[in-house]
Design a protein around this motif. Structure first.
Motif, mmCIF file in Angstrom:
data_model
loop_
_atom_site.group_PDB
_atom_site.id
_atom_site.type_symbol
_atom_site.label_atom_id
_atom_site.label_comp_id
_atom_site.label_asym_id
_atom_site.label_seq_id
_atom_site.Cartn_x
_atom_site.Cartn_y
_atom_site.Cartn_z
ATOM 1 N N GLU A 84 -17.355 -59.553 -13.331
ATOM 2 C CA GLU A 84 -16.591 -59.347 -12.099
ATOM 3 C C GLU A 84 -16.011 -57.937 -12.034
ATOM 4 O O GLU A 84 -15.856 -57.365 -10.944
ATOM 5 N N GLN A 85 -15.690 -57.351 -13.187
ATOM 6 C CA GLN A 85 -15.207 -55.976 -13.200
ATOM 7 C C GLN A 85 -16.326 -55.013 -12.829
ATOM 8 O O GLN A 85 -16.102 -54.046 -12.078
ATOM 9 N N GLN A 87 -18.786 -55.647 -10.915
ATOM 10 C CA GLN A 87 -18.964 -55.796 -9.472
ATOM 11 C C GLN A 87 -17.907 -54.993 -8.715
ATOM 12 O O GLN A 87 -18.207 -54.357 -7.698
ATOM 13 N N GLN A 88 -16.680 -54.996 -9.220
ATOM 14 C CA GLN A 88 -15.624 -54.204 -8.589
ATOM 15 C C GLN A 88 -15.929 -52.705 -8.679
ATOM 16 O O GLN A 88 -15.646 -51.955 -7.742
ATOM 17 N N GLU A 91 -18.351 -51.918 -6.011
ATOM 18 C CA GLU A 91 -17.675 -51.876 -4.709
ATOM 19 C C GLU A 91 -16.868 -50.588 -4.562
ATOM 20 O O GLU A 91 -16.796 -50.016 -3.462
ATOM 21 N N ALA A 92 -16.267 -50.126 -5.654
ATOM 22 C CA ALA A 92 -15.522 -48.868 -5.609
ATOM 23 C C ALA A 92 -16.451 -47.706 -5.297
ATOM 24 O O ALA A 92 -16.095 -46.796 -4.530
ATOM 25 N N PHE A 142 -8.125 -51.612 -12.404
ATOM 26 C CA PHE A 142 -8.595 -52.614 -11.455
ATOM 27 C C PHE A 142 -7.454 -53.179 -10.603
ATOM 28 O O PHE A 142 -7.636 -54.198 -9.929
ATOM 29 N N MET A 145 -8.403 -51.665 -5.092
ATOM 30 C CA MET A 145 -9.662 -50.953 -4.883
ATOM 31 C C MET A 145 -9.460 -49.436 -4.757
ATOM 32 O O MET A 145 -10.245 -48.663 -5.322
#
Length: 258
Positions: A84-85, A87-88, A91-92, A142, A145
């Protein structure tokens, strides 16, 4: 110490400028040249033009780290990010590109591996010349965003400048002068001062267009303006230590941040 500046700087001449500040930068030429240098360090002098697959191999973060360890053996702390990190982080990257579309080719051209920063280490993110194409992110990176986008871009600036330093040093070999950044972080080399100025110049551009509330944007831009002003003042202090490429980068950053 030699302060001669009439030698032609390698990076601007060979690559057409500096990453993230010069649209004329030939990023592929920079990457290819670095890859050839890494192949030579690993395998000895090249006897033929390297195949694209061989160039790609040494631009892989894992192989880049192994080759750097031949000269700079330094263990990389931390382990892989949680899915999940990661994925973040993706997105960033997308939010950075929405804010500055012109940076998309640089952000996609260099493979970078993200790892989790050990809890005992200070800082929100980190990278090092000794760990090419690897970025450490703490849990605090994290938080939101915009914070993550800033840290990801911050470390990409460092990674691209490390590539330039593989071609040409920014300060004279043996320079022991150390400086304190405007943040209060001390014991920084002249090259690290240039790196901090490079990053701050880019973060100003990012925050001008990042999708955040106006009050958040204004507050962060005010902080960055003060930090960048302090960095610009430091550029005069570090000049006796700089090589021709270091001087060229300093001048370019002064122009870009004016």
């Amino acid at each position: 110490m030699d302060t001669t500046t009439d030698v032609i700087p390698v990076v601007p001449r060979h690559c057409g400028g500096w990453p993230f500040v010069d649209p004329g930068l030939d990023r592929q030429r920079l990457l290819t040249t670095v890859a050839c240098l890494r192949l030579t360090r690993r395998d000895g002098p090249l006897t033929a033009r390297p195949a694209p697959a061989h160039l790609a191999e040494v631009l892989n973060p894992g192989e880049a780290l192994r080759i750097r360890a031949l000269d700079h053996p330094r263990s990389l702390p931390g382990g892989p990010l949680a899915p999940e990190q990661q994925q973040q982080v993706d997105e960033a990257m997308e939010s950075i590109i929405r804010a500055e579309p012109g940076w998309a080719p640089l952000l996609s051209a260099l493979p970078v591996r993200y790892v989790s920063m050990p809890a005992e280490r200070r800082g929100i993110s980190a990278s090092s010349f000794a760990w090419p194409q690897h970025v450490l992110l703490s849990g605090r990176a994290f938080a939101t965003m915009p914070v993550l986008a800033e840290q990801v871009l911050h470390e990409h600036f460092h990674q691209w400048l490390y590539l330039c330093e593989e071609l040409a040093a920014l300060h004279h070999d043996g320079c022991t002068d150390r400086f304190t950044l405007p943040s209060g972080t001390g014991n920084r080399s002249p090259g690290e001062v240039l790196g901090a100025t490079h990053v701050a110049t880019g973060l100003q551009r990012l925050w001008q267009h990042l999708d955040v509330p106006p009050s958040v944007r204004t507050r962060r831009l005010d902080d960055l303006a003060g930090y960048l002003s302090g960095c610009r003042a430091l550029l005069d202090e570090i000049r006796p230590c700089l090589t021709a490429d270091g001087h060229a980068l300093a001048e370019r950053l002064l122009e870009a941040s004016a």
